[in-house]
Design a protein around this motif. Structure first.
Motif, PDB file in Angstrom:
ATOM      1  N   ASN A   1       0.833  -1.201   0.000  1.00 44.15           N
ATOM      2  CA  ASN A   1       0.000   0.000   0.000  1.00 44.15           C
ATOM      3  C   ASN A   1       0.865   1.248   0.000  1.00 44.15           C
ATOM      4  OD1 ASN A   1      -3.031  -0.827   0.499  1.00 44.15           O
ATOM      5  ND2 ASN A   1      -1.798  -2.167   1.795  1.00 44.15           N
ATOM      6  N   ASP A   2       0.365   2.298  -0.641  1.00 40.85           N
ATOM      7  CA  ASP A   2       1.051   3.579  -0.738  1.00 40.85           C
ATOM      8  C   ASP A   2       0.857   4.382   0.547  1.00 40.85           C
ATOM      9  OD1 ASP A   2       2.245   5.923  -1.615  1.00 40.85           O
ATOM     10  OD2 ASP A   2       0.546   6.533  -2.874  1.00 40.85           O
ATOM     11  N   TYR A   3       1.954   4.796   1.170  1.00 39.63           N
ATOM     12  CA  TYR A   3       1.840   5.668   2.336  1.00 39.63           C
ATOM     13  C   TYR A   3       2.278   7.098   1.997  1.00 39.63           C
ATOM     14  CZ  TYR A   3       6.882   5.786   3.393  1.00 39.63           C
ATOM     15  OH  TYR A   3       8.239   5.997   3.346  1.00 39.63           O
ATOM     16  N   ALA A   4       2.643   7.327   0.722  1.00 41.15           N
ATOM     17  CA  ALA A   4       2.926   8.664   0.191  1.00 41.15           C
ATOM     18  C   ALA A   4       3.973   9.430   0.994  1.00 41.15           C
ATOM     19  CB  ALA A   4       1.640   9.477   0.090  1.00 41.15           C
ATOM     20  N   TYR A   5       4.898   8.719   1.613  1.00 40.10           N
ATOM     21  CA  TYR A   5       6.000   9.290   2.387  1.00 40.10           C
ATOM     22  C   TYR A   5       5.493  10.107   3.569  1.00 40.10           C
ATOM     23  CZ  TYR A   5      11.035  10.153   2.736  1.00 40.10           C
ATOM     24  OH  TYR A   5      12.358  10.143   3.128  1.00 40.10           O
ATOM     25  N   GLU A   6       4.357   9.690   4.122  1.00 37.20           N
ATOM     26  CA  GLU A   6       3.774  10.357   5.279  1.00 37.20           C
ATOM     27  C   GLU A   6       3.804   9.396   6.460  1.00 37.20           C
ATOM     28  OE1 GLU A   6      -0.104  11.611   4.157  1.00 37.20           O
ATOM     29  OE2 GLU A   6       0.610  12.974   2.570  1.00 37.20           O
ATOM     30  N   ILE A   7       4.566   9.751   7.497  1.00 36.72           N
ATOM     31  CA  ILE A   7       4.781   8.845   8.621  1.00 36.72           C
ATOM     32  C   ILE A   7       3.480   8.421   9.303  1.00 36.72           C
ATOM     33  CG2 ILE A   7       5.837   8.655  10.912  1.00 36.72           C
ATOM     34  CD1 ILE A   7       8.215  10.226   9.820  1.00 36.72           C
ATOM     35  N   PRO A   8       2.516   9.306   9.548  1.00 38.48           N
ATOM     36  CA  PRO A   8       1.263   8.849  10.167  1.00 38.48           C
ATOM     37  C   PRO A   8       0.563   7.769   9.340  1.00 38.48           C
ATOM     38  CG  PRO A   8       1.419  11.230  10.296  1.00 38.48           C
ATOM     39  CD  PRO A   8       2.530  10.786   9.404  1.00 38.48           C
ATOM     40  N   LYS A   9       0.606   7.899   8.023  1.00 36.78           N
ATOM     41  CA  LYS A   9       0.003   6.873   7.163  1.00 36.78           C
ATOM     42  C   LYS A   9       0.779   5.567   7.259  1.00 36.78           C
ATOM     43  CE  LYS A   9      -2.697   5.213   3.924  1.00 36.78           C
ATOM     44  NZ  LYS A   9      -4.121   4.863   4.213  1.00 36.78           N
ATOM     45  N   ALA A  10       2.111   5.658   7.340  1.00 34.48           N
ATOM     46  CA  ALA A  10       2.928   4.457   7.500  1.00 34.48           C
ATOM     47  C   ALA A  10       2.585   3.746   8.805  1.00 34.48           C
ATOM     48  CB  ALA A  10       4.412   4.815   7.474  1.00 34.48           C
ATOM     49  N   GLU A  11       2.391   4.508   9.872  1.00 36.83           N
ATOM     50  CA  GLU A  11       2.045   3.921  11.164  1.00 36.83           C
ATOM     51  C   GLU A  11       0.666   3.256  11.110  1.00 36.83           C
ATOM     52  OE1 GLU A  11       4.538   6.894  14.147  1.00 36.83           O
ATOM     53  OE2 GLU A  11       2.553   7.500  13.428  1.00 36.83           O
ATOM     54  N   GLU A  12      -0.265   3.882  10.400  1.00 36.11           N
ATOM     55  CA  GLU A  12      -1.598   3.300  10.247  1.00 36.11           C
ATOM     56  C   GLU A  12      -1.541   1.983   9.485  1.00 36.11           C
ATOM     57  OE1 GLU A  12      -5.530   4.283   7.534  1.00 36.11           O
ATOM     58  OE2 GLU A  12      -4.366   5.971   8.315  1.00 36.11           O
ATOM     59  N   LEU A  13      -0.764   1.962   8.396  1.00 36.04           N
ATOM     60  CA  LEU A  13      -0.632   0.733   7.615  1.00 36.04           C
ATOM     61  C   LEU A  13       0.091  -0.352   8.416  1.00 36.04           C
ATOM     62  CD1 LEU A  13       0.257   2.167   4.088  1.00 36.04           C
ATOM     63  CD2 LEU A  13      -1.787   0.845   4.694  1.00 36.04           C
ATOM     64  N   TYR A  14       1.082   0.061   9.192  1.00 40.45           N
ATOM     65  CA  TYR A  14       1.798  -0.913  10.013  1.00 40.45           C
ATOM     66  C   TYR A  14       0.839  -1.614  10.970  1.00 40.45           C
ATOM     67  CZ  TYR A  14       4.861  -2.940  13.504  1.00 40.45           C
ATOM     68  OH  TYR A  14       5.459  -3.824  14.377  1.00 40.45           O
ATOM     69  N   ARG A  15      -0.037  -0.844  11.625  1.00 43.19           N
ATOM     70  CA  ARG A  15      -1.017  -1.454  12.533  1.00 43.19           C
ATOM     71  C   ARG A  15      -1.904  -2.446  11.783  1.00 43.19           C
ATOM     72  NH1 ARG A  15      -1.074   3.914  14.576  1.00 43.19           N
ATOM     73  NH2 ARG A  15      -2.900   4.444  13.312  1.00 43.19           N
ATOM     74  N   LYS A  16      -2.278  -2.099  10.566  1.00 39.15           N
ATOM     75  CA  LYS A  16      -3.098  -3.000   9.752  1.00 39.15           C
ATOM     76  C   LYS A  16      -2.339  -4.296   9.456  1.00 39.15           C
ATOM     77  CE  LYS A  16      -5.317  -3.405   5.203  1.00 39.15           C
ATOM     78  NZ  LYS A  16      -4.667  -4.700   4.907  1.00 39.15           N
ATOM     79  N   TYR A  17      -1.068  -4.173   9.113  1.00 42.02           N
ATOM     80  CA  TYR A  17      -0.288  -5.360   8.792  1.00 42.02           C
ATOM     81  C   TYR A  17      -0.096  -6.256  10.016  1.00 42.02           C
ATOM     82  CZ  TYR A  17       0.825  -2.969   4.400  1.00 42.02           C
ATOM     83  OH  TYR A  17       0.764  -2.329   3.182  1.00 42.02           O
TER      84      TYR A  17
END
Length: 396
Positions: free
Chosen positions: A81-97
């Motif tokens: 998934n694309d997190y668009a180089y935005e750390i909050p989005k990366a953290e959200e995706l990490y929780r999903k994974y």
């Protein structure tokens, strides 16, 4: 390039409720369940020019692996998934994974990799990424992070060594870097290296503001400070603009690009302005024609791709996923439960991962004492619009 089968396959993947314990798949080599890996990709953000190609290489590796039986007859399921180089989005995706019970994570940037480091350690999830920040190699500080290639700092050290030899006398270097943790990662280490080794080099550093479309003002400052060389720690697009502006101003500094601008994307975007500039590149481009490139070339040709126009960010993505897959394979071959802790132990004890000459001296190898997979890189120059190897297997 046409969409790969991996892209089409992954678009249809839904997270399944697998029978797992903790953050790992149950069972050793007897299970036929898919092996889930979470992937954080920058497809549209500040580093999307190289990030999207890196991600494509990862997914292509997964597609090729699965088409050839997977790992011990189990398919690798890459949830990208694309997190668009935005750390909050990366953290959200990490929780999903984590909720999807991934056994490992493939990240991308230095900022998100560092932000997730503590969580990764607490969740015991092996984490590789496109970040080669040196602090990620210390198992005491980053027990579940693994860096597959020469760190940014090792690349900068190799670059400073080359500059010292090329100049042959006292010289000055301006380090121009992305204004982010990725950009600053090697700057102080490069300055410390010059002092430690007694190199006759004056070093200054400048942040390259995001979104800048003209670097003439910055180049004027570089001139005023007397720099003879410009080391660049940034991605391809701004580095290419820098090279164009340098040519337009008739500047005579030589650019030395580190990893993420030392690629074909820089060469293509800069055009004639790229000629003669240098690159410290730990992963050999397809044009270098190493034995480890054959499988990639075969895959590209079979799936509508063109090896001649495929940037080495693709190769980096392919082999980063390969390193993780080999850790998973070693875990299953040992008939161990597929948990993050067991994958980590396998990566630390399995011995060298052969890359057929693609990575530095040809191998990636971790240990319980160091998660630095390699400390070697090649020097390349741009000749007639191509990356040409000057010398391979250089180390600090």
């Amino acid at each position: 390039m046409k969409a790969t089968k991996a892209t089409m396959l992954l678009a249809g993947i839904a997270a399944s409720a697998l029978a797992m314990s903790g953050c790992g798949s149950s069972g050793g080599g007897e299970s036929d369940e898919p092996i889930p890996i979470g992937v954080l990709a920058d497809l549209s953000g500040a580093t999307g020019d190289v990030g999207s190609v890196f991600n494509e290489g990862m997914l292509a590796y997964v597609d090729n692996l699965n088409a050839n039986g997977g790992i011990n007859d189990r398919q690798l399921e890459a949830m990208s998934n694309d997190y668009a180089y935005e750390i909050p989005k990366a953290e959200e995706l990490y929780r999903k994974y984590v909720n999807d019970e991934s056994v490992a994570i493939q990240g991308w940037g230095t900022g998100d990799t560092e932000a997730l480091r503590t969580r990764v350690a607490n969740d015991e999830l092996p984490f590789m990424s496109g970040s080669f920040a040196e602090e990620l190699t210390d198992p005491e500080e980053s027990p579940f992070n693994f860096v597959v290639a020469a760190t940014y700092s090792d690349q900068a050290r190799i670059g400073m060594n080359w500059i010292s030899e090329d100049a042959g006398d006292k010289t000055a270097v301006a380090i121009l870097h992305n204004d982010s943790p990725f950009g600053t990662a090697p700057v102080q280490d490069a300055k410390d290296w010059v002092k430690e080794k007694g190199l006759d080099i004056d070093v200054t550093s400048y942040a390259m503001p995001a979104g800048t479309t003209n670097y003439s003002g910055m180049l004027s400052q570089v001139d005023a400070d007397g720099a003879d060389y410009i080391m660049v720690q940034n991605v391809a697009s701004p580095a290419a603009q820098l090279a164009k502006d340098l040519a337009d101003s008739s500047g005579d500094q030589k650019i030395v690009c580190l990893n993420w601008c030392g690629n074909e994307l820089f060469v293509t975007a800069a055009g004639e302005a790229a000629e003669g500039h240098m690159m410290v590149q730990p992963v050999a481009p397809l044009s270098a024609d190493k034995p480890g490139h054959k499988e990639i070339v075969d895959y590209l040709e079979a799936n509508g791709g063109d090896p001649k126009t495929t940037a080495n960010s693709y190769v980096q993505g392919w082999y980063t996923m390969h390193a993780m897959a080999e850790g998973i394979r070693a875990t299953l071959d040992g008939d161990n439960e597929l948990t993050g802790a067991n994958i980590r132990e396998a990566l630390e004890t399995m011995g060298p991962i052969n890359t057929g000459g693609v990575f530095g001296l040809g191998e990636i190898e971790f240990s319980a004492d160091s998660h630095r997979g390699s400390n070697s890189a090649g020097m390349y120059t741009v000749e007639d619009g191509k990356m040409v190897e000057v010398e391979g297997g250089l180390t600090p």
